[in-house]
Design a protein around this motif. Structure first.
Motif, mmCIF file in Angstrom:
data_model
loop_
_atom_site.group_PDB
_atom_site.id
_atom_site.type_symbol
_atom_site.label_atom_id
_atom_site.label_comp_id
_atom_site.label_asym_id
_atom_site.label_seq_id
_atom_site.Cartn_x
_atom_site.Cartn_y
_atom_site.Cartn_z
ATOM 1 N N ILE A 76 47.713 39.929 48.819
ATOM 2 C CA ILE A 76 48.747 39.565 47.841
ATOM 3 C C ILE A 76 48.134 39.331 46.470
ATOM 4 C CG2 ILE A 76 50.426 37.771 47.229
ATOM 5 C CD1 ILE A 76 50.866 37.467 50.322
ATOM 6 N N VAL A 77 47.069 38.551 46.426
ATOM 7 C CA VAL A 77 46.396 38.227 45.164
ATOM 8 C C VAL A 77 45.867 39.495 44.491
ATOM 9 C CG1 VAL A 77 44.346 37.075 44.230
ATOM 10 C CG2 VAL A 77 45.819 35.877 45.836
ATOM 11 N N SER A 78 45.344 40.400 45.276
ATOM 12 C CA SER A 78 44.776 41.639 44.737
ATOM 13 C C SER A 78 45.813 42.513 44.054
ATOM 14 C CB SER A 78 44.086 42.430 45.851
ATOM 15 O OG SER A 78 43.002 41.690 46.369
ATOM 16 N N GLU A 79 47.074 42.324 44.384
ATOM 17 C CA GLU A 79 48.152 43.097 43.766
ATOM 18 C C GLU A 79 48.600 42.527 42.427
ATOM 19 O OE1 GLU A 79 51.125 42.937 46.818
ATOM 20 O OE2 GLU A 79 50.089 44.388 48.086
ATOM 21 N N HIS A 80 48.132 41.328 42.095
ATOM 22 C CA HIS A 80 48.550 40.660 40.864
ATOM 23 C C HIS A 80 47.591 40.952 39.716
ATOM 24 C CE1 HIS A 80 50.813 37.506 43.479
ATOM 25 N NE2 HIS A 80 51.401 38.686 43.479
ATOM 26 N N ARG A 81 48.138 41.193 38.584
ATOM 27 C CA ARG A 81 47.367 41.557 37.395
ATOM 28 C C ARG A 81 46.299 40.522 37.052
ATOM 29 N NH1 ARG A 81 50.341 41.798 31.739
ATOM 30 N NH2 ARG A 81 51.430 40.249 32.951
ATOM 31 N N HIS A 82 46.602 39.247 37.209
ATOM 32 C CA HIS A 82 45.661 38.187 36.853
ATOM 33 C C HIS A 82 45.023 37.545 38.090
ATOM 34 C CE1 HIS A 82 46.818 38.438 32.678
ATOM 35 N NE2 HIS A 82 48.089 38.342 33.033
ATOM 36 N N GLY A 83 45.020 38.265 39.185
ATOM 37 C CA GLY A 83 44.510 37.694 40.433
ATOM 38 C C GLY A 83 43.052 37.953 40.710
ATOM 39 N N GLY A 84 42.350 38.631 39.806
ATOM 40 C CA GLY A 84 40.960 39.027 40.047
ATOM 41 C C GLY A 84 40.029 37.886 40.401
ATOM 42 N N ASP A 85 40.063 36.809 39.622
ATOM 43 C CA ASP A 85 39.178 35.671 39.899
ATOM 44 C C ASP A 85 39.500 35.045 41.252
ATOM 45 O OD1 ASP A 85 37.911 36.018 37.459
ATOM 46 O OD2 ASP A 85 39.057 34.438 36.448
ATOM 47 N N TYR A 86 40.776 34.968 41.569
ATOM 48 C CA TYR A 86 41.194 34.387 42.847
ATOM 49 C C TYR A 86 40.753 35.283 44.009
ATOM 50 C CZ TYR A 86 44.120 31.395 39.938
ATOM 51 O OH TYR A 86 44.565 30.491 39.008
ATOM 52 N N ALA A 87 40.882 36.585 43.832
ATOM 53 C CA ALA A 87 40.452 37.523 44.869
ATOM 54 C C ALA A 87 38.956 37.396 45.102
ATOM 55 C CB ALA A 87 40.823 38.946 44.477
ATOM 56 N N ASP A 88 38.180 37.257 44.031
ATOM 57 C CA ASP A 88 36.727 37.081 44.173
ATOM 58 C C ASP A 88 36.398 35.814 44.945
ATOM 59 O OD1 ASP A 88 36.281 39.412 42.730
ATOM 60 O OD2 ASP A 88 35.864 38.371 40.835
ATOM 61 N N ILE A 89 37.100 34.738 44.666
ATOM 62 C CA ILE A 89 36.891 33.465 45.367
ATOM 63 C C ILE A 89 37.173 33.650 46.852
ATOM 64 C CG2 ILE A 89 37.823 31.133 45.678
ATOM 65 C CD1 ILE A 89 38.299 31.209 42.540
ATOM 66 N N LEU A 90 38.261 34.324 47.175
ATOM 67 C CA LEU A 90 38.624 34.559 48.572
ATOM 68 C C LEU A 90 37.585 35.435 49.273
ATOM 69 C CD1 LEU A 90 42.455 34.999 48.137
ATOM 70 C CD2 LEU A 90 41.316 33.163 49.411
ATOM 71 N N ARG A 91 37.134 36.478 48.595
ATOM 72 C CA ARG A 91 36.111 37.358 49.202
ATOM 73 C C ARG A 91 34.820 36.597 49.460
ATOM 74 N NH1 ARG A 91 37.929 40.901 45.152
ATOM 75 N NH2 ARG A 91 39.426 42.381 45.992
ATOM 76 N N GLN A 92 34.400 35.768 48.507
ATOM 77 C CA GLN A 92 33.183 34.987 48.675
ATOM 78 C C GLN A 92 33.295 34.012 49.850
ATOM 79 O OE1 GLN A 92 32.364 33.163 44.889
ATOM 80 N NE2 GLN A 92 31.979 35.139 43.895
#
Length: 96
Positions: A76-92
């Motif tokens: 879901i976060v990856s589909e959002h324009r401003h979700g990059g930092d959040y996606a990185d946190i989740l991946r880490q």
């Protein structure tokens, strides 16, 4: 009519406030870990979300939990324009 409550921008979040999201429960029967992560993402700045994800993982919760549609929070976060930092946190934190 005037709004009852003004929107708070750049609110300072204490560690206790971030930790309080570990008590968020699903109201519709969806997976609680998914619901918790999604609500934290929707409510927090990236730095606060990172702190929350650490607390979430310390409790042994499922970072890959999915909603009723089968998508997890990373998707879901990856589909959002401003979700990059959040996606990185989740991946880490181990999200796939």
């Amino acid at each position: 009519m005037k709004k009852d409550k003004e929107k708070v921008i750049d609110e300072v979040w204490t560690e206790d406030h971030v930790r309080s999201f570990l008590n968020v429960r699903s109201y519709d029967g969806s997976n609680e870990d998914f619901h918790m992560l999604l609500k934290a993402y929707q409510s927090m700045r990236a730095s606060d979300f990172e702190l929350f994800v650490g607390m979430f993982r310390e409790q042994g919760r499922d970072i890959n939990a999915s909603g009723s549609d089968g998508r997890n929070v990373l998707t879901i976060v990856s589909e959002h324009r401003h979700g990059g930092d959040y996606a990185d946190i989740l991946r880490q934190a181990g999200a796939e």
